[in-house]
Each structure stands twice: as structure tokens, then as C-alpha cells.
Design a protein around this motif. Sequence first.
Motif, PDB file in Angstrom:
ATOM      1  N   VAL A 219       0.859  -1.186   0.000  1.00  0.00           N
ATOM      2  CA  VAL A 219       0.000   0.000   0.000  1.00  0.00           C
ATOM      3  C   VAL A 219       0.891   1.231   0.000  1.00  0.00           C
ATOM      4  O   VAL A 219       1.730   1.406   0.898  1.00  0.00           O
ATOM      5  CB  VAL A 219      -0.937   0.031   1.225  1.00  0.00           C
ATOM      6  CG1 VAL A 219      -1.790   1.296   1.208  1.00  0.00           C
ATOM      7  CG2 VAL A 219      -1.823  -1.212   1.255  1.00  0.00           C
ATOM      8  N   GLY A 220       0.753   2.052  -1.018  1.00  0.00           N
ATOM      9  CA  GLY A 220       1.479   3.312  -1.093  1.00  0.00           C
ATOM     10  C   GLY A 220       0.559   4.461  -0.732  1.00  0.00           C
ATOM     11  O   GLY A 220      -0.523   4.591  -1.302  1.00  0.00           O
ATOM     12  N   ILE A 221       0.959   5.272   0.226  1.00  0.00           N
ATOM     13  CA  ILE A 221       0.169   6.431   0.651  1.00  0.00           C
ATOM     14  C   ILE A 221       0.953   7.704   0.364  1.00  0.00           C
ATOM     15  O   ILE A 221       2.094   7.853   0.813  1.00  0.00           O
ATOM     16  CB  ILE A 221      -0.177   6.372   2.152  1.00  0.00           C
ATOM     17  CG1 ILE A 221      -1.071   5.166   2.444  1.00  0.00           C
ATOM     18  CG2 ILE A 221      -0.861   7.663   2.605  1.00  0.00           C
ATOM     19  CD1 ILE A 221      -1.391   5.004   3.917  1.00  0.00           C
ATOM     20  N   VAL A 222       0.353   8.606  -0.386  1.00  0.00           N
ATOM     21  CA  VAL A 222       0.914   9.932  -0.610  1.00  0.00           C
ATOM     22  C   VAL A 222      -0.023  10.944   0.026  1.00  0.00           C
ATOM     23  O   VAL A 222      -1.225  10.947  -0.254  1.00  0.00           O
ATOM     24  CB  VAL A 222       1.073  10.237  -2.111  1.00  0.00           C
ATOM     25  CG1 VAL A 222       1.647  11.647  -2.305  1.00  0.00           C
ATOM     26  CG2 VAL A 222       1.977   9.211  -2.781  1.00  0.00           C
ATOM     27  N   VAL A 223       0.518  11.780   0.898  1.00  0.00           N
ATOM     28  CA  VAL A 223      -0.260  12.843   1.529  1.00  0.00           C
ATOM     29  C   VAL A 223       0.132  14.155   0.860  1.00  0.00           C
ATOM     30  O   VAL A 223       1.249  14.649   1.027  1.00  0.00           O
ATOM     31  CB  VAL A 223      -0.023  12.911   3.048  1.00  0.00           C
ATOM     32  CG1 VAL A 223      -0.911  13.984   3.670  1.00  0.00           C
ATOM     33  CG2 VAL A 223      -0.295  11.556   3.685  1.00  0.00           C
TER      34      VAL A 223
END
Length: 545
Positions: free
Chosen positions: A34-38
Motif C-alpha cells: 500500500v502506497g500512501i501519498v499525503v
Amino acid sequence: MSMRKSLIVAAFLLFVLKLDARQDQHVSRPKLVVGIVVDQMRWDYLYRYYDRYSEDGFKRMMNEGYSCQNAFINYLPSFTAPGHSCIYTGSVPSIHGIVANDWMDNKTGKGIYCTEDKTVTAVAGSYKAGQMSPRNMLTSTITDELRLATNMRSKVYGISIKDRGAILPAGHLANGAFWFDDSTGNFMSSSYYGNNLPDWMTKFNNKRWADSFLNSTWVTLYDKSSYVQSLPDNNTFEGPIKGENKVTFPHSVAAAQTNYNRLRYLPAANTMLVKAAKACIHGTQLGQGSETDFLCISFSSTDYVGHTFTPNSVEAEDMFLRLDEEIASLLKYLDRHVGAGNYTIFLTADHGAAHNAEYMQSIKLPAGNRAEGDAFTSLNKWLKEKTGKDSLVRDLSNYQVYLNDRSIDKYKMDREAVKHLTTEWFEQQDGVAYIIDLEHMSNSTAPANICKMAMNGYNRLRSGCLQVILQPGWYSGYGPTGTTHGTWNPYDTHIPLLWYGWGIRQGENFKKVNMTDIAATLAAMLHIQMPNGCIGKPIKELMKK
């Protein structure tokens, strides 16, 4: 049976057993990445609000996972589309081609949006919002390489409020990418991925989460007096959300709505995004197959609030406290449905943001703001006074100058002389530190690290020919309130980078790593090929041995 025959039979059986064991062995990989970009998360937000975060969100990743404390963007300009592209390609705009959110095509003179694609049509959304695909990205992504490595058996999805936040990370070979449609309040897609939404997304849209969220009121999570990391709620540095006539809590946008755009400015959009991500995990059975799957999530509302209210606002603080809860909720869901220790997750940002220039000036720190549109008009006027010729500059955007080569050729002018005059004008302007000639960078007097960032961002077919480097604290904004980003400075380019889960050891390091290293690290962990434009290096310290 003789002793010799017994030994031969035993050796043969041992050989067969070893052969079977080899056939049962698989490459060790997590079930799900899972890649999360904020969007617009400054690195210091990890610590600015640390004491107020729960133990289960950001802190869980920071304290039980691995933190790269000195992660930086290594190109210019520091915008959303290049950031998402760099994270997942391990490359820079010079190579992957996503030089900004919008740019000027130097061959045609036409403006291009990063994910626009007139060859595809909308699926379950408005016509223009659906003409999107990853085709403008010139390289593969880590998600593409995962699909290639498993002969397309791995599943890859991207979900975001912004189209570019879903499309670019998911790559060219994604099973699907979904983004928010302002006209319907639903998640939509394009025919690039198929002619219909999958059933699970249709069912999700039918729940009409946007209606319930837009009719709610945004109040602070805690008593407003406890937001000591922020300026007073009522100050002159913040702008209002569209449809409101005030900048203070509570925020209610439903009364003035003409569509669902205002939901983008509320923490509820992050809540809806996490619900959609969970629906995707369940509906597509991510992490349940024999191959590693990949889910790309990008939180966009943090960017809308930052642009509107500034990093020092109660709204920004509350947005991140609520996002912390959403991260915690997602991690717990992954524990239950994929299994603790079966997934790898990383969290980073596409860029940071500057403090509001007028706020900085009010506390006696040097800063400034000048709109590129105003500078563009003044520059062309000055060039006409010097040369007698109109419209020698075609565009001024992304802190770059695009010369009007057609006009220069028409007037039979020396292009280098026009560049020299343009540089002369900028050097007379307040807030300008350097002008880098992107076509002759060796002549620049800017520090080497800044020149390298400009070089990494330059694509001759899509970039301007001159790069404007502003003084620290300066930016090109849209007005006196809010803030923006795009420069080389640490507040724009120092990003969080957290790793957690399968294959990740506990710890931290303070050595400098680049955004381009993320995809290279994932490739090493998954034992797959790096994306075809990757220039990054694996961060080996974070991997379990």
C-alpha cells in the motif's frame, strides 16, 4: 536388497525430495503493498503535531516501522503531478516527462494537463473529467513492473480525490484508477481502464457518501483553545473555502453548493477516500491471491486546505489530526483483512509548502509573493519597450519562462539575445535569486545542488528555457492569503518517508535519501525490475535481513 542398492535408492529419494522442495519455493514477497501519498505534507508535520497523534496512526508507523528522516525531492518544480510520478517511477521530470501539473508543449504551443487524454472517454462521470489516462508519462512505474513481473497476475489500483493522484501512481498497466467527480459526487474513471466501473465501486457510489459528508459541518476535533500549534482561528493570512464568507470554524459549505467541489476542502473527503480504499480491498480481494497486489492511495484534501488556510492554521492542524485517525483505521483494516505482517506500507508526500509570505513579514522574516500572471504581463511589456516587438514570451508558469519562438523567428530576432534581455528583467525584480538558462546550465552561478535540481526537472519538449529561482521565503502565489509550493527550499522539498510492515525493520536514519529512491527500494524488496527510467538507489538500511 544389497547395501549398494539401498544407498542408490536413498540418494534418488533424497534428490526427488529436494526437487519437490525447490518447486514449492516461491520468491518471498508481501501479499499487498500500500502506497500512501499525503498531498502537501511537510516533513515537520510528523513532529509539529506528534503529541496529539494517536498511538495507532502516524505514531504506529514511526515507532514500529522505519523512518527516513532526511528524504528530499531532487528536481524542480515541486508540484503534485511530478511528485506522484517521481515516487512511483523512481525517475525525474527530465526522464518521465511529467514536468508539472500543466505545461506548454514546445512543438505545438498548446497547454497540456498532466493526465489529459482526448482519446478516452468518461466512465461514470463528467465528460471532461473523464478524458484522463497515464499516457503523458514516458516511463514505467513500480506498479507496472510488478504487473510485468507476475505476467499480469498481480492486481494494481489507484484511488484519490485528484485524478493525477490516482492515475500516475497506478501506472500504465493498472487494473483501475478512480478519482472524485465534482459534478456527481462519485468516484469515476475513464475508458482507458474499461468501459464500466467495477461492481464494487458502483455499489460504493450508490451509498452517496458525498451527500452526507457535504451536509455535515466541520468542527474541530478538540476544543479550539487546545490548538496551540496554530495561529488564532481568525487571522488575515487565511482565505475562505469557496461558498463561505468567513475563515473561522465551524465550516459549513452545503448551503452554497453548486456541485461537490467543496467537499475537497473538508476532512470528510479523506474519510470517503479511506472508505473507498477499503471497498477496493474487499471488492477485488487484494492481498488474497498467490501474487503481490498493490494499492495506491493519495490524500488530496490536505493540499486544498494548505493552499487556502496556510500551514499555521487551525484548519491544517485539525486536518492532520483527523487524517491520523484515518491512517489508524486503514492500518487496523489491513490487519484484519490482509493480516498483520502480510502487507508492506509506505507513506510519503509529493511536496511540502511555504509559510504565508505576509505572516512571515509580520514576524520580521524575509518573504514575498508575486503572481506569475502579473510578472508575465510586465515582462512582455518591458521586452516590447526594449525591442519594439510584441509577445516575445509565450508563457511564464512553473517558475519557468517559455519563449515565443514563432514570434522570435517571425521578427528574425536572435533567440539568445531575447533570453539575455529576459534574464536582465528578472534580475531587476525583488525576490529573484538566480535565473538558470536550462539550455546552457554550465553558465549558471546558482549553487550546484540547485542547478542539479533544475537539470533533473528540465525536459526540452515540455519545459521552459529559463528557470526562475526565488529568494528563500518567496513564492508565486495567487493572492495575499493561503500559500503554495514549487521551489527548491526545504519547506517545499523535505518530505516524510515512513515504512511499515512486511520486510521492514524498526528504526530510523538521518542520511539523505531522494524521492527517486522509493521505487528502487520497492523493486529490491519485491525482487522485481526497477522502472525503466529509475535513477534511484535502494534504501537497504530499512530492510530486514
